[in-house]
Design a protein around this motif. Structure first.
Motif, PDB file in Angstrom:
ATOM      1  N   THR A 258       0.828  -1.204   0.000  1.00 26.68           N
ATOM      2  CA  THR A 258       0.000   0.000   0.000  1.00 26.68           C
ATOM      3  C   THR A 258       0.865   1.257   0.000  1.00 26.68           C
ATOM      4  OG1 THR A 258      -1.785  -1.127   1.155  1.00 26.68           O
ATOM      5  CG2 THR A 258      -1.755   1.254   1.300  1.00 26.68           C
TER       6      THR A 258
ATOM      7  N   ASP B 191      -5.900  -0.806  -4.843  1.00 25.89           N
ATOM      8  CA  ASP B 191      -5.399  -1.296  -3.556  1.00 25.89           C
ATOM      9  C   ASP B 191      -6.366  -2.342  -3.008  1.00 25.89           C
ATOM     10  OD1 ASP B 191      -4.111  -1.773  -1.233  1.00 25.89           O
ATOM     11  OD2 ASP B 191      -4.363   0.230  -0.385  1.00 25.89           O
ATOM     12  N   GLU B 192      -6.043  -3.587  -3.199  1.00 30.54           N
ATOM     13  CA  GLU B 192      -6.890  -4.692  -2.718  1.00 30.54           C
ATOM     14  C   GLU B 192      -8.372  -4.410  -2.954  1.00 30.54           C
ATOM     15  OE1 GLU B 192      -5.658  -6.937   0.368  1.00 30.54           O
ATOM     16  OE2 GLU B 192      -3.639  -6.129   0.505  1.00 30.54           O
TER      17      GLU B 192
HETATM   18 MG   LIG Z   1      -2.398  -2.641   2.312  1.00 30.79          MG
END
Ligand SMILES: [Mg+2]
Ligand SMILES: Nc1ncnc2c1ncn2[C@@H]1O[C@H](COP(=O)(O)OP(=O)(O)O)[C@@H](O)[C@H]1O
Lengths: 368, 558
Positions: free
Chosen positions: A57, A172-173
């Motif tokens: 991240t 992000d995910e």
């Molecule tokens: Mg993360």
């Protein structure tokens, strides 16, 4: 032509919380991203894959401009961007929490970025309409975000990004809040759209299956560093480290001695490697054996042990539907995991059964 | 350290408007919050020739008047704190934890004193118990009773500040997890034990905090002591006022203000930095409003009676003010008459207009500034952020009297002369009432996923556009409460304002005090009613403008 995205020794250190007050000249820091260099080709989808806390991240946020690198540089094409504010970087990011504007309806959420860039009314209407069509939300344009399901919210977040036709799409995910079925479906949709529109993308995930399924290139990260960069098949078949082998899929590590570039001696048996090993002959190696690539058969007493096989005993049996998972004990080796496909048809082996094992697709790692 | 500051500055500088804004806010806080306060302290420690001196403070030991003022203020503050918190606690407990009828009505009634001038109660008390009071003179025929003094001040301050204690404790009691009660009862504690061993200890930090808040309010209060204190019962805030406006002795006024400041700041610091961390409010996200089982029916109705009694007093006080406003000469001639209202709208119209102008200017500026500061403090990193936050809420702890004296000291001469202008009133109000907006803004913002604002930036919005288009609509509830608070306070303020009004810009509250001072209680009552009506109308208008957005924002789940 320069790569679409290039990272040069990008590094991020955070002041470590427990030492924040001690304040000496050498204040301890946490290195979240450790000198990462990377190039991403135009139109490619690159995943950053690694366990939680490995810095994915942080790396993504430095690309978007939300975090300031401690050192290193970010280039989009040949333009250096790490000094630019996030709102002028021409990236679009799909957040893990979606971050949909809760006070704006679907249409206004998607139109937001275009309005910020002063896009004219007619063009705006057209582009937003097209994108809503593309993600299948045309009929929901007037809905409030709170009236959407998780999957639909996900699509809004995606639409809001691709309508910008950004230079770089960041994820992000994005699927971590969806249930398993929907996750698989969205995975396909995202990849499909990305390929159709040809937008260069960086995709963060901790899910190796997701990474495998979607990527052109997988970047495996560990503790802030890049462990390996490669296509999905390459990192699966030829992991450069124990960490990669273990993180991507399941792996047995068999201690062995290298005989030559292609053969290795394990627990008395001579086995063939799938790819040549660079270590010198006689070196100790750890051989990666994938559970599904081991040929398991009930041992027959009469024939001598065939070359290239290990003999062992089944210790535990588990029926998992698509596969049977065995724990096999082989003398001189740690217990091995062996997966056999379609057990419903072939039947299960009971614990105690003597078996012969023929491991395939072997890959040797220097035994550090 | 320096490197970090430099780096943060570089990042902020990428958004020049934001940087300019932060610098401007910083400068404004220094000029309009810190500088006036500094002037008070400097003046208090100055000899007439300008050198440092403790002479002013030595007077505190030498002169009985000042000693008494200090003692009286502390005693009254303590008493009002105790009684106010007791009433507030009972009301909060009954209205949040028991099932009794008319909770909403009672809640509204208990809150009413908060939105009226802080000395409305004092006017009522004069009508009822004053020299020509309805109760004391007409009903009981007393001739030697005087309401002036400690009992009068305490009575009217309890009426004024118990609702503040109630408001503080309501959140505390509503936030206690009801399963705690169940658990304690379950292990065999008696109801009495459950209350004293579980509920009360858990709410103790909240109780202490409410006590300090009321103590600060009481010591800073100006209107009630001025109306009901009387010459024989000096108090700090009024004494400081008399020194300055009566004998033009700025240094002594500043000294008394300084004395007033000390307990306020101490109480504020304890309340904020010590107690706030010890509040056991359990936020679970699920509704915790459950009925308490620890009061027996008898006890419940007894407590309920206390709340109803307070509500009845509120009704009676306001009814008396209304009647007083509609009566020809209270105490002598009870003929219904509109002459007081006619007077307000004829002679007093300018004052009403001035008050409205000040409030209407103060409200949006203070509301927006509050949200903006909350946004910057929570979401941005820059050198000096902690000091900005500190300066912006410092005024919480500064009694109005002190702020008023600070403003006349700071802006009476070059470089910035503001005395007698509209600006000095508006600026004083904006910076005095912005902390409440900031606090609620910060609280709401902390619950909003920062990714939402990052998403806006990511899509091309700069910091200010993000604030305007995304943050502000999302924190609309806090914005709303900030607006309401600023408006109500601007309409009802007195303790700082009384130093800052002028012939050109006068305020209704100050006028009400003047009318009381010159014995025209009817006119004072009529002013009070008009003021209350304006506040109620404004409530509705603000709700209409901002409230809808507030509802939208709160109905969204993240
Ligand atoms: Mg993360
Ligand atoms: N704002 C921050 N302050 C301090 N440490 C942080 C901060 N953000 C992340 N970290 C640390 O940096 C490391 C990497 O975090 P992150 O990039 O979020 O990992 P991932 O996304 O791979 O789970 C973690 O050890 C995390 O604790």
């Amino acid at each position: 032509m320069p790569a679409d995205l290039r990272l040069e020794k990008l590094r991020k250190e955070y002041a470590s919380p427990e030492n924040a007050s001690s304040g000496g000249p050498e204040r301890a820091t946490v290195v979240a991203v450790d000198d990462v260099s990377l190039e991403v080709e135009k139109g490619a989808l690159v995943t950053l894959l690694g366990p939680s806390g490995c810095g994915k991240t942080t790396l993504l946020r430095m690309i978007a401009g939300f975090e300031e690198p401690t050192s290193g540089r970010v280039y989009f094409g040949d333009r250096r961007v790490d000094e630019l504010a996030p709102n002028v970087r021409d990236t679009a990011m799909v957040f893990q929490s979606y971050a949909i504007f809760p006070h704006l309806n679907v249409y206004e959420n998607v139109a937001f970025g275009l309005r910020m860039h002063g896009v004219g009314k007619s063009e705006l209407t057209e582009r937003v309409g097209q994108v809503l069509e593309l993600v299948g939300l045309t009929t929901m344009a007037k809905r409030a975000p709170s009236q959407l399901s998780g999957g639909q919210q996900q699509r809004v977040a995606l639409a809001r990004c691709i309508v910008m036709q950004p230079k770089l799409l960041l994820f992000d995910e994005p699927l971590s809040n969806l249930d398993a079925k929907l996750r698989e479906q969205m995975r396909v949709e995202i990849r499909d759209l990305q390929q159709r529109l040809g937008i260069t993308s960086v995709y963060v995930t901790h899910d190796q299956i997701e990474a495998m399924a979607m990527s052109d290139v997988v970047v495996v990260m560990n503790a802030g560093r890049v462990e390996q960069v490669g296509g999905p098949r390459e990192i699966y078949a030829r992991p450069v480290s124990r960490f990669v082998a273990d993180f991507i899929g399941d792996a047995n590590f068999l201690p062995g001695v290298l005989l030559d570039a292609r053969t290795v001696r394990i627990a008395g048996a001579t086995l063939t490697l799938a790819d040549p090993c660079q270590e010198r002959p006689g070196a100790n190696v750890a051989v990666v054996a994938r559970p599904e690539a081991m040929n398991l058969a009930r041992a027959t007493d009469q024939d001598e042990r065939a070359a290239g096989t290990l003999s062992g005993t089944v210790r535990r049996t588990a029926f998992l539907g698509t596969i049977a998972r065995y724990m096999v004990e082989v003398e001189g080796l740690p217990d091995l995991q062996v997966d056999v496909a379609s057990p419903a048809e072939t039947g299960l082996l009971a614990p105690g059964t003597h078996v012969s094992l023929a491991p395939g697709a072997l890959h040797a790692l220097a035994d550090a | 350290m320096l490197r970090r500051a430099w780096q943060e500055l570089r990042i902020i500088a990428r958004d020049p408007i934001l940087l300019a804004l932060i610098v401007a806010i910083m400068a404004a806080l220094v000029v309009f919050v810190v500088w006036p306060l500094a002037r008070v302290l400097v003046t208090a420690f100055q000899a007439p020739d300008g050198s440092f001196s403790l002479a002013n403070f030595e007077l505190l030991g030498q002169r009985r008047l000042y000693r008494n003022a200090l003692r009286n203020s502390l005693v009254v503050g303590g008493l009002v704190g105790l009684v106010g918190v007791a009433i507030g606690y009972i009301a909060a407990f009954v209205l949040t934890r028991t099932n009794v009828p008319f909770k909403r009505v009672l809640h509204t009634l208990v809150m009413l004193p908060i939105i009226s001038p802080p000395f409305a109660g004092a006017i009522s008390i004069l009508f009822l118990f004053g020299f020509n009071g309805l109760v004391t003179r007409q009903l009981l025929g007393l001739t030697n009773f005087s309401i002036y003094g400690m009992h009068g001040v305490v009575l009217s301050q309890v009426f004024t500040f118990a609702p503040i204690a109630y408001l503080n404790l309501r959140g505390v009691l509503a936030g206690l997890n009801p399963t705690l009660e169940d658990a304690a009862l379950n292990v065999g504690a008696s109801r009495w034990q459950v209350f004293w061993r579980v509920i009360f200890p858990l709410s103790l930090p909240g109780v202490a905090s409410a006590f300090l808040v009321v103590l600060i309010e009481s010591m800073a209060d100006f209107g009630n002591p001025l109306v009901l204190g009387g010459a024989a019962f000096p108090m700090l805030a009024t004494q400081a006022y008399l020194e300055i406006t009566g004998s033009f002795n700025l240094a002594r006024g500043a000294m008394l203000a300084g004395v007033l400041l000390l307990p306020s700041i101490t109480a504020f610091a304890i309340q904020r930095y010590y107690l706030a961390k010890r509040q056991y409010v359990t936020v679970t996200g699920k509704p915790t409003a459950s009925t308490s089982k620890i009061v027996s029916p008898g006890a419940k109705w007894l407590l309920y009676a206390v709340v109803v009694a307070f509500a009845v007093v509120v009704i009676a006080f306001y009814a008396v003010i209304l009647l007083g406003a509609l009566t020809r000469v209270w105490g002598f001639d009870y003929t219904p008459d509109l002459r007081h209202f006619r007077y307000v709208f004829a002679v007093g119209w300018e004052t009403v207009k001035d008050t409205l102008v000040v409030a209407v200017l103060t409200t949006p500026v203070s509301g927006l500034l509050g949200m903006l500061i909350a946004f910057i403090v929570v979401r941005k990193r820059f050198p000096g952020r902690a000091s900005l936050e500190f300066m912006s809420i410092l005024n919480f702890a500064v009694p109005g009297t002190v702020a008023g004296i600070g403003y006349i000291l700071a802006f009476n001469g070059p470089p910035l002369i503001l005395t007698g202008t509209l600006a000095i009133l508006v600026l004083n109000f904006v910076f005095r009432y912005v902390p409440v907006g900031i606090q609620s803004g910060i609280a709401v913002l902390r619950q909003i996923d920062p990714a939402i604002e990052e998403a806006a930036q990511n899509l091309g919005a700069n910091a200010i556009t993000t604030f305007r288009r995304i943050t502000l609509p999302l924190i609309a509830p806090a914005f709303f409460s900030g607006l309401v608070f600023a408006f109500v306070r601007a309409m009802t303020a007195i303790s700082a304002a009384i130093f800052l009004v002028s012939a050109n810009w006068n305020l209704m509250t100050v006028q009400i005090l003047n009318e009381v001072g010159s014995g025209r209680l009817g006119v004072a009552a009529a002013y009070s009613i008009v003021l209350l009506a304006i506040v109620l109308v404004a409530f509705g208008v603000i709700n209409l403008i901002v409230g809808r957005g507030a509802e939208d924002a709160t109905s969204v789940r993240f």
